[in-house]
Design a protein around this motif. Structure first.
Motif, PDB file in Angstrom:
ATOM      1  N   ILE A 291      27.498 -22.525  43.446  1.00  0.00           N
ATOM      2  CA  ILE A 291      28.285 -22.634  44.588  1.00  0.00           C
ATOM      3  C   ILE A 291      29.076 -23.865  44.329  1.00  0.00           C
ATOM      4  O   ILE A 291      28.209 -25.161  44.222  1.00  0.00           O
ATOM      5  CB  ILE A 291      27.465 -22.880  46.101  1.00  0.00           C
TER       6      ILE A 291
ATOM      7  N   LYS B 153      32.014 -26.763  46.348  1.00  0.00           N
ATOM      8  CA  LYS B 153      32.875 -27.122  47.441  1.00  0.00           C
ATOM      9  C   LYS B 153      33.738 -28.372  47.421  1.00  0.00           C
ATOM     10  O   LYS B 153      33.024 -29.593  46.849  1.00  0.00           O
ATOM     11  CB  LYS B 153      32.129 -27.038  48.740  1.00  0.00           C
TER      12      LYS B 153
ATOM     13  N   LEU C 201      29.752 -30.154  46.599  1.00  0.00           N
ATOM     14  CA  LEU C 201      29.016 -29.195  45.875  1.00  0.00           C
ATOM     15  C   LEU C 201      29.419 -28.695  44.783  1.00  0.00           C
ATOM     16  O   LEU C 201      30.687 -28.733  44.428  1.00  0.00           O
ATOM     17  CB  LEU C 201      28.623 -27.957  46.862  1.00  0.00           C
TER      18      LEU C 201
ATOM     19  N   VAL D  73      25.806 -25.155  42.707  1.00  0.00           N
ATOM     20  CA  VAL D  73      24.424 -25.100  43.306  1.00  0.00           C
ATOM     21  C   VAL D  73      23.867 -23.777  42.958  1.00  0.00           C
ATOM     22  O   VAL D  73      24.649 -22.672  43.453  1.00  0.00           O
ATOM     23  CB  VAL D  73      24.592 -25.605  44.612  1.00  0.00           C
TER      24      VAL D  73
ATOM     25  N   LEU E 218      20.870 -20.914  44.739  1.00  0.00           N
ATOM     26  CA  LEU E 218      19.690 -20.972  46.105  1.00  0.00           C
ATOM     27  C   LEU E 218      19.538 -19.556  46.254  1.00  0.00           C
ATOM     28  O   LEU E 218      20.353 -18.651  46.086  1.00  0.00           O
ATOM     29  CB  LEU E 218      20.542 -21.467  47.232  1.00  0.00           C
TER      30      LEU E 218
ATOM     31  N   GLY F 284      24.539 -32.836  50.235  1.00  0.00           N
ATOM     32  CA  GLY F 284      25.334 -31.522  50.391  1.00  0.00           C
ATOM     33  C   GLY F 284      24.660 -30.396  51.169  1.00  0.00           C
ATOM     34  O   GLY F 284      25.055 -29.334  51.215  1.00  0.00           O
ATOM     35  N   LYS F 285      23.399 -30.837  51.738  1.00  0.00           N
ATOM     36  CA  LYS F 285      22.562 -29.782  52.205  1.00  0.00           C
ATOM     37  C   LYS F 285      23.346 -28.939  53.429  1.00  0.00           C
ATOM     38  O   LYS F 285      23.216 -27.968  53.430  1.00  0.00           O
ATOM     39  CB  LYS F 285      21.437 -30.353  52.812  1.00  0.00           C
TER      40      LYS F 285
ATOM     41  N   THR G  57      26.578 -28.887  54.056  1.00  0.00           N
ATOM     42  CA  THR G  57      27.820 -28.200  53.278  1.00  0.00           C
ATOM     43  C   THR G  57      27.222 -26.715  52.774  1.00  0.00           C
ATOM     44  O   THR G  57      27.713 -25.442  53.194  1.00  0.00           O
ATOM     45  CB  THR G  57      28.479 -29.028  52.512  1.00  0.00           C
ATOM     46  N   LEU G  58      26.013 -26.822  52.179  1.00  0.00           N
ATOM     47  CA  LEU G  58      25.618 -25.440  51.733  1.00  0.00           C
ATOM     48  C   LEU G  58      25.435 -24.467  52.769  1.00  0.00           C
ATOM     49  O   LEU G  58      25.619 -23.375  52.524  1.00  0.00           O
ATOM     50  CB  LEU G  58      24.288 -25.783  50.685  1.00  0.00           C
TER      51      LEU G  58
ATOM     52  N   LEU H   6      18.612 -30.994  46.390  1.00  0.00           N
ATOM     53  CA  LEU H   6      20.138 -31.659  45.960  1.00  0.00           C
ATOM     54  C   LEU H   6      20.253 -32.862  45.822  1.00  0.00           C
ATOM     55  O   LEU H   6      19.422 -33.733  46.454  1.00  0.00           O
ATOM     56  CB  LEU H   6      20.957 -30.762  47.057  1.00  0.00           C
TER      57      LEU H   6
ATOM     58  N   GLN I  96      22.408 -29.501  42.021  1.00  0.00           N
ATOM     59  CA  GLN I  96      20.923 -29.048  42.320  1.00  0.00           C
ATOM     60  C   GLN I  96      20.154 -29.977  41.267  1.00  0.00           C
ATOM     61  O   GLN I  96      20.276 -29.743  40.023  1.00  0.00           O
ATOM     62  CB  GLN I  96      20.998 -27.596  41.836  1.00  0.00           C
TER      63      GLN I  96
END
Lengths: 544, 336
Positions: A44, A46, A54, A57, A59, A76-77, A79-80, A247, A252
């Protein structure tokens, strides 16, 4: 609220698999014993404009498991999970749910897929009842009319099953934050939720309410739900985590079972980065005390039985930069606003400026005493976007620039041109609306406004938020220049490396209270972060 | 709002169009061309037509100047029409019935206007009632005041005696003066009053600290407060000045009609808002100016005059005015 015993919870859990509208397909039910993969996000990425928030990443969310998403502010948590929740629809990478590739195109679409996200900002309608909110957007209807009684009945049943005691006919606006939080959770679970994401759900909850939430989480785990939990609190991580994904700066760092990631190692993962020479900080030439706070509190609202800022004792000397460390909800911004008089007289305790009591009444009174506050959101609270550079820079100093009330355009222009040169402001003209400037130049206008007032104490709340690297460097250098002139600076920044590099001393707040203070030499990212997460490891007292 | 580097300099035409003053001028120009085309047998080219257009627009222009102040500060004042009627009644009572000299009645009327504005401004600024609601209440209240003061009748030169018979008294000197023309009959005194008031307000807005504060609080009230702007005082003052200007308009209206009509000024607040917005002052606050409102006054005033010399029926006139307002405002928005 009574705490549910574990025994009854197990019973409730068994019962509610049948009755809750939580539809689990066969695959998921069999998977409770051996967790099955519900969601897989791979690669991922962004961007927000030029900023890559991001990058690559991965997940994985399994049923019957709590995944902790950890990282500093800005890692970026959020956003994810906003990508997973269908808020951000433009991104790179793949999302697979139950083996199928999906792309949530809206929060509603994500809900339909079985993903519910509880964001930090609650999404309830205050003027509507609990029942109305739970069924918001998918009201139960009979012949096109909302069936209030059915909604109330079902909402009540849902709350009973979750062990939440709430009157479903009450308006949400009249509830406490904690009760609203619970309503939000009930709303998420009223849908056919397979994956529940919670972004700092306990920030407004008291201890018994937190227990209740943890009970709920255990319950949901047993039903095979996949849970993603974002928190800044070490204690909570240790209690609920099955797996942890860390993150840092949008990348990551790694994923590991909770047992293999003790707090020290986790913090290292979160921080672990080299501090380069990007932060020039000259040795401080400190002078006399500028600001002294003694048991200073800001009385704007109580959360979980405490004032937003409570009993802060600290000292800032002339020429010194004191950094305030803290994560979201630490009360650091409120401390600065309170000092500046933005909350009027709703403060308690002692504050002294240059040895004389600081009168805290209104921003005007603070400015007149030589205090300036750069707020953390230049567009919302810092600048008047439709006004010119000139009007913005002179705004806080109008009483001096316009004696007798009549403005002297020539005088204003000379002053602003000087500041504009000093800060190397790049604007086509001083008549230009600041809304058209770039972020960095806007920030310079906001800084120039405060320098124009000739401050002795500068309160800086996120002075480098959202500006590019070059502009950041210029801001750092400006801070050096100002402290060399004897100005004292109280600095808030959510970027830990910046805080460590710029501060001569660091005090750390956690939920409105002092937890630790470090000298420049003592401060390490690990120590500051641990203190910000509520572990009282402070080595020295606050005032030295 | 887009954020661009200043180096990306737009073409001269784009910049001209982005300037609200040039757009307001363009609107006025279009209306004047309209007048030249539909000149109604050369009527549009006679001096008298222009003199009358300016005279008729003056009362609205006075209201619009006050409205501009309030709107720049992020508010709105719906009460100006009612305040105008109340002051018109009061001024007539003082001058005709009570025989007060102008040096006494004029300041008294200004004070009444200031008080009305002060109350709505105070309610808005201190009790944080939305300006729309606070001034709506004042609009109803001041209309009631006007009707109470006048007893529900027009206050004219027909004065009722103790025996119940009417007798006509002479029109007071101050009425005749306001309704007269100076400079060889080429400029109406009312127009002159409007121009002087507009100039005063312009100076305040452009050169006084308070003007800057008004723009700031209209642009972003919280940022203004955190920059030490005395938000409540500045806001209150804008409503007070707006009330005073409505009082001036009320006295002009009374003098021109030679009576105080408690039903006068109904809907004038909306015309004042339309003029302000036509000029280019944005309803959101923080942007605009008196110069723009002057252009807006001329545009609306001439539009009205052209339609009336061409004997366009009132119904059609109203519909056309509505359409033109929307088109003008849409044109302004496109450039942002």
């Amino acid at each position: 609220m009574p705490q549910p015993s574990t025994g009854s919870l197990d019973f409730d859990g068994a019962r509610s698999i049948r009755t809750l509208p939580l539809v689990l397909d066969k695959r998921m039910q069999t998977s409770v014993a051996s967790p099955s993969l519900l969601v897989r996000m791979t690669g991922i990425g962004k961007r927000f404009g030029p900023v890559q928030v991001l990058d690559g990443v991965d997940l994985e969310i399994y049923g019957g498991e709590v995944l902790i998403l950890a990282g500093e502010n800005g890692a970026g948590k959020s956003t994810l999970i906003k990508i997973l929740g269908g808020v951000h629809t433009e991104f790179t990478g793949r999302i697979e749910m139950f083996g199928r590739e999906v792309r949530p195109s809206s929060p509603l679409a994500a809900n339909a897929l079985g993903v519910a996200v509880i964001y930090q900002e609650l999404s309830l309608v205050p003027s509507m009842t609990v029942a109305d909110n739970i069924f918001l957007g998918r009201s139960l209807t009979r012949a096109g009319w909302v069936d209030d009684r059915a909604q109330r009945r079902q909402a009540q049943r849902l709350l009973d099953q979750l062990g939440i005691q709430l009157d479903v006919t009450q308006r949400v606006g009249g509830l406490s934050i904690a009760q609203q939080q619970l309503t939000e959770i009930a709303k998420a679970l009223a849908q056919q939720t397979k994956v529940l994401v919670m972004d700092e759900p306990t920030s407004a909850l008291s201890a018994p309410e937190v227990e209740k939430l943890f009970g709920l989480i255990r319950d949901l785990k047993q039903r095979g739900c996949g849970l993603v939990y974002i928190t800044h609190k070490m204690e909570e991580i240790q209690r609920v985590a099955d797996r942890i994904t860390v993150l840092r700066d949008g990348r990551q760092v790694g994923t590991a079972p909770a047992a293999e990631l003790p707090p020290a190692r986790l913090i290292q993962w979160m921080v672990g980065r080299e501090l380069g020479d990007q932060f020039p900080r000259h040795a401080a030439q400190t002078g006399a005390d500028r600001l002294e706070l003694d048991r200073f509190s800001v009385l704007t609202g109580r959360q979980a039985g405490r004032w937003v800022v409570e009993d802060i004792t600290l000292r800032v000397r002339a020429g010194e930069i004191v950094g305030i460390g803290g994560l979201q909800g630490s009360g650091a911004s409120e401390l600065l606003l309170g000092l500046f008089g933005a909350h009027g007289r709703r403060v308690a305790g002692q504050a002294r400026l240059n040895g004389r009591p600081l009168r805290i009444r209104s921003p005007r009174v603070a400015i007149d005493q030589g205090v300036a506050l750069l707020t953390n959101d230049r567009k919302a609270t810092g600048l008047i976007l439709p006004l010119s550079v000139l009007a913005n820079v002179t705004l806080a100093d109008l009483p001096r620039l316009a004696p007798g009330g009549w403005r002297r355009p020539q005088r204003e222009r000379v002053a602003v041109e000087g500041l504009s040169r000093q800060l190397s402001l790049r604007a086509a003209s001083l008549e230009m609306e600041v809304g058209w400037l770039s972020g960095g130049n806007q920030q310079k206008v906001a800084l120039a406004k405060w320098l124009q007032t000739g401050p002795q104490l500068l309160l800086l709340d996120e002075p480098t938020r959202g500006i590019d690297v070059g502009a950041k460097r210029e801001v750092y250098q400006l801070m050096n220049t100002l402290t060399a002139q004897g100005i004292a600076i109280l600095l808030i920044t959510s970027e830990l490396p910046e805080l460590l590099a710029l501060s001569d001393r660091i005090v750390v707040l956690h939920r409105g209270r002092f937890t630790a203070a470090f000298s420049r030499q003592e401060a390490t990212a690990e120590r500051v972060l641990a203190a910000a997460m509520g572990k009282s490891t402070g080595s020295t007292e606050a005032t030295t | 709002m887009r954020v661009t580097e200043p180096s990306a300099s737009p073409s001269a035409w784009v910049r001209l169009w982005a300037n609200p003053a040039s757009r307001a001028l363009l609107a006025l120009g279009l209306v004047l061309i309209l007048g030249c085309v539909f000149h109604a047998d050369q009527a549009f080219f006679r001096l008298g037509t222009h003199r009358d257009a300016l005279r008729q627009a003056s009362v609205f222009g006075l209201l619009a100047c006050g409205m501009t102040l309030v709107i720049i500060g992020g508010g709105i004042d719906l009460a100006v029409g009612s305040v105008l009627a109340f002051v018109a009644v009061a001024f007539s009572l003082m001058s005709i019935h009570w025989g007060w000299p102008p040096w006494f009645s004029v300041p008294a009327c200004l004070l009444l206007g200031a008080a009305c504005g002060g109350v709505s401004g105070g309610v808005t600024a201190w009790f944080r009632v939305q300006p729309f609601i606070a001034t709506l209440a004042m609009m109803v209240f001041a209309r009631g005041l006007a009707k109470t003061a006048s007893g529900g009748m027009k206050v004219s030169t027909a004065v009722k005696d103790a025996e119940g018979t009417y007798r006509y008294v002479e029109v007071p000197g101050v009425f005749r003066f306001i309704d007269s023309r100076i400079l060889d009959g080429n400029v109406a005194v009312v127009t002159l009053i409007f121009v002087v008031c507009a100039a005063l307000v312009w100076v305040l807005l452009a050169r006084h600290r308070w003007g800057r504060e008004l723009y700031a609080l209209g642009g972003n009230e919280e940022a203004a407060r955190l920059s030490g702007v005395p938000v409540r005082q500045a806001k209150l003052l804008s409503y007070v000045v707006c009330g005073v200007l409505a009082a001036v308009a009320g006295m002009c209206q009374a003098a021109q009609e030679q009576q105080g009509d408690p039903e006068a000024g109904i809907g004038y607040e909306l015309t004042a808002i339309a003029i302000t917005v036509m000029g280019g002052t944005t309803l959101a606050g923080g942007r605009g100016g008196i110069g723009l409102t002057l252009l807006g006054t001329l545009t609306i005033g001439y539009l009205d005059k052209i339609l009336s010399i061409n004997a366009v029926p009132e119904a059609t006139r109203l519909m056309l005015t509505g359409i033109i307002i929307v088109v003008a405002v849409l044109a302004q928005r496109r450039s942002r």
